[in-house]
Design a protein around this motif. Structure first.
Motif, mmCIF file in Angstrom:
data_model
loop_
_atom_site.group_PDB
_atom_site.id
_atom_site.type_symbol
_atom_site.label_atom_id
_atom_site.label_comp_id
_atom_site.label_asym_id
_atom_site.label_seq_id
_atom_site.Cartn_x
_atom_site.Cartn_y
_atom_site.Cartn_z
ATOM 1 N N GLN A 13 0.846 -1.179 0.000
ATOM 2 C CA GLN A 13 0.000 0.000 0.000
ATOM 3 C C GLN A 13 0.890 1.240 0.000
ATOM 4 O O GLN A 13 1.739 1.406 0.876
ATOM 5 N N MET A 14 0.718 2.079 -0.991
ATOM 6 C CA MET A 14 1.525 3.276 -1.128
ATOM 7 C C MET A 14 0.891 4.443 -0.378
ATOM 8 O O MET A 14 -0.219 4.334 0.148
ATOM 9 N N ALA A 15 1.602 5.560 -0.327
ATOM 10 C CA ALA A 15 1.099 6.744 0.370
ATOM 11 C C ALA A 15 -0.168 7.257 -0.303
ATOM 12 O O ALA A 15 -0.253 7.302 -1.536
ATOM 13 N N PRO A 16 -1.178 7.619 0.489
ATOM 14 C CA PRO A 16 -2.432 8.124 -0.094
ATOM 15 C C PRO A 16 -2.200 9.376 -0.942
ATOM 16 O O PRO A 16 -1.320 10.190 -0.671
ATOM 17 N N THR A 17 -2.976 9.506 -1.984
ATOM 18 C CA THR A 17 -2.922 10.646 -2.892
ATOM 19 C C THR A 17 -4.317 11.247 -3.017
ATOM 20 O O THR A 17 -5.304 10.644 -2.564
ATOM 21 N N PRO A 18 -4.435 12.422 -3.631
ATOM 22 C CA PRO A 18 -5.778 12.979 -3.852
ATOM 23 C C PRO A 18 -6.669 12.093 -4.708
ATOM 24 O O PRO A 18 -7.899 12.261 -4.699
ATOM 25 N N GLU A 19 -6.083 11.162 -5.442
ATOM 26 C CA GLU A 19 -6.863 10.253 -6.292
ATOM 27 C C GLU A 19 -7.199 8.938 -5.589
ATOM 28 O O GLU A 19 -7.794 8.055 -6.203
ATOM 29 N N GLY A 20 -6.781 8.759 -4.348
ATOM 30 C CA GLY A 20 -7.086 7.531 -3.621
ATOM 31 C C GLY A 20 -5.844 6.899 -3.026
ATOM 32 O O GLY A 20 -4.765 7.491 -2.985
ATOM 33 N N VAL A 21 -6.018 5.664 -2.548
ATOM 34 C CA VAL A 21 -4.923 4.907 -1.940
ATOM 35 C C VAL A 21 -4.369 3.943 -2.993
ATOM 36 O O VAL A 21 -5.082 3.027 -3.407
ATOM 37 N N PRO A 22 -3.124 4.107 -3.422
ATOM 38 C CA PRO A 22 -2.563 3.178 -4.414
ATOM 39 C C PRO A 22 -2.228 1.822 -3.788
ATOM 40 O O PRO A 22 -1.573 1.757 -2.757
ATOM 41 N N MET A 23 -2.707 0.772 -4.405
ATOM 42 C CA MET A 23 -2.345 -0.598 -4.039
ATOM 43 C C MET A 23 -1.492 -1.141 -5.183
ATOM 44 O O MET A 23 -1.989 -1.333 -6.282
ATOM 45 N N GLU A 24 -0.208 -1.374 -4.892
ATOM 46 C CA GLU A 24 0.733 -1.735 -5.955
ATOM 47 C C GLU A 24 1.076 -3.208 -5.914
ATOM 48 O O GLU A 24 1.342 -3.771 -4.847
ATOM 49 N N ILE A 25 1.099 -3.801 -7.091
ATOM 50 C CA ILE A 25 1.580 -5.178 -7.266
ATOM 51 C C ILE A 25 2.989 -5.109 -7.845
ATOM 52 O O ILE A 25 3.226 -4.437 -8.853
ATOM 53 N N TYR A 26 3.921 -5.795 -7.207
ATOM 54 C CA TYR A 26 5.305 -5.854 -7.662
ATOM 55 C C TYR A 26 5.710 -7.318 -7.676
ATOM 56 O O TYR A 26 5.893 -7.935 -6.628
#
Length: 373
Positions: A299-312
């Motif tokens: 889970q990445m840092a929240p942004t004005p567009e939402g909470v990024p959930m990243e797959i790596y």
């Protein structure tokens, strides 16, 4: 190009080595036979002999050039030829041979010693350095590229500043040709590969895995705690069974030691954390994911567009089509699974959203009956 006996190799026919050598014999016959022709002026005899000698030098030079082409073609058939290309070195040898041949031909036509011309070349050294500046720089670049194994024929390189993104198809002394993915060909100066940065994807191709690094943006308003009923419902997902069992035991022990009856102070599972655990376990069971390479769901840092959930993670194939198919299948499943966890994807409003909102605003409110008579 098929392999045959050396004397009948297709390369000999393609580059015309034998016909060039055959042209030497008639010139030699004329050069020596002119002396036996009676009543010829000495000047004519001298001119004919010098021209024939110059022709022999030119023919031998072209034959040596053809022989070098044959050697290059035969060497290119080796399985490891793309790792150590010799085309640049062959071109340098050709350049030196033609330079020497030019001096010899001029000296022969002038009926002077080549040493006289060579003595004049020393005075033109500075000019020659300027004229052959690109050749010298390209030679140094070719040696560095070959010695450090920076580039091979067949490598996928990316050089945006030169509009190059594709496979290397030729490495020569002055240029490197790259066939881009749109089938166009970009020609790069060899020295640019030393002076400017570029990306070589060979390491990815040799590793056997290609990276997936992509995020989805989750609506922060959809993040909440899970209820006991939702946890029971999520148990039907196999990747979550062991995770939920472990978490329920861990939270029960923690909350029992806490001794606080207020649910807010207790530790509880969230839908976003449970979804992250589900996705990680899903990837560890996926047949298209390389299990020996890095695998993260973060889970990445929240942004004005939402909470990024990243797959790596990495696929277990480097083939482009298969890689894209695996990546698309994973995110198809991910997006379709979000409602099961009560999560929503953030999406900027579109024209249809504003039209629906406007329609709701202009809808007349139902009238309240007047109770007064």
């Amino acid at each position: 190009m098929s392999m045959t006996r050396l004397g009948h190799d297709e390369a000999f026919t393609q580059y015309g080595l034998i016909p060039r050598l055959a042209n030497v014999m008639p010139a030699m016959v004329i050069m020596y036979g002119i002396n036996f022709v009676p009543a010829l002026p000495g000047a004519v005899t001298l001119v004919v002999r010098n021209v024939c000698a110059a022709f022999i030098i030119l023919t031998l030079t072209l034959a040596i050039s053809a022989l070098l082409n044959i050697i290059t073609a035969i060497y290119a058939r080796r399985p490891d030829a793309h790792r150590r290309p010799i085309k640049g070195y062959v071109q340098l040898v050709k350049l030196a041979i033609f330079a020497i041949a030019t001096i010899l031909i001029i000296a022969t036509l002038m009926d002077r010693s080549p040493l006289i011309l060579l003595s004049g070349v020393g005075a033109l050294a500075a000019v020659l350095m300027l004229v052959f500046q690109d050749t010298l720089l390209s030679l140094v670049a070719s040696v560095q590229i070959s010695s450090s194994d920076m580039l091979r024929v067949g490598d996928w390189i990316e050089m945006p500043q030169m509009n190059a993104d594709g496979d290397v198809i030729d490495v020569a002394l002055h240029t490197v040709k790259v066939q881009n993915w749109d089938k166009t060909i970009t020609t790069l100066p060899t020295r640019k590969l030393i002076s400017e940065p570029f990306k070589n994807w060979r390491g990815m191709q040799e590793s056997g895995g290609r990276r997936i690094r992509r995020s989805i943006l989750l609506d922060q308003n959809s993040v909440r705690f899970l209820t006991p009923a939702e946890m029971a419902r999520l148990r039907r997902f196999r990747p979550l069974t062991a995770y939920l069992d472990q978490k329920e035991l861990e939270l029960a022990q923690w909350n029992a030691r806490l001794g606080d009856a207020d649910p807010f102070n207790a530790r509880r599972l969230t839908n976003i954390g449970t979804f992250r655990a589900y996705l990680e376990n899903y990837l560890r069971q996926h047949p298209g994911i390389h299990q020996e390479m890095t695998l993260l769901v973060r889970q990445m840092a929240p942004t004005p567009e939402g909470v990024p959930m990243e797959i790596y993670c990495f696929t277990n194939t480097v083939a482009w089509a298969a890689y894209e198919a695996i990546q698309s299948d994973i995110f198809d499943h991910l997006l379709a699974s979000l409602p099961e966890f009560g999560l929503r994807v953030f999406q900027s409003p579109s024209g249809a959203d504003f039209a629906r909102l406007g329609a709701e605003m202009v809808t007349p409110m139902p009238r309240v009956a007047n109770e007064r008579g």
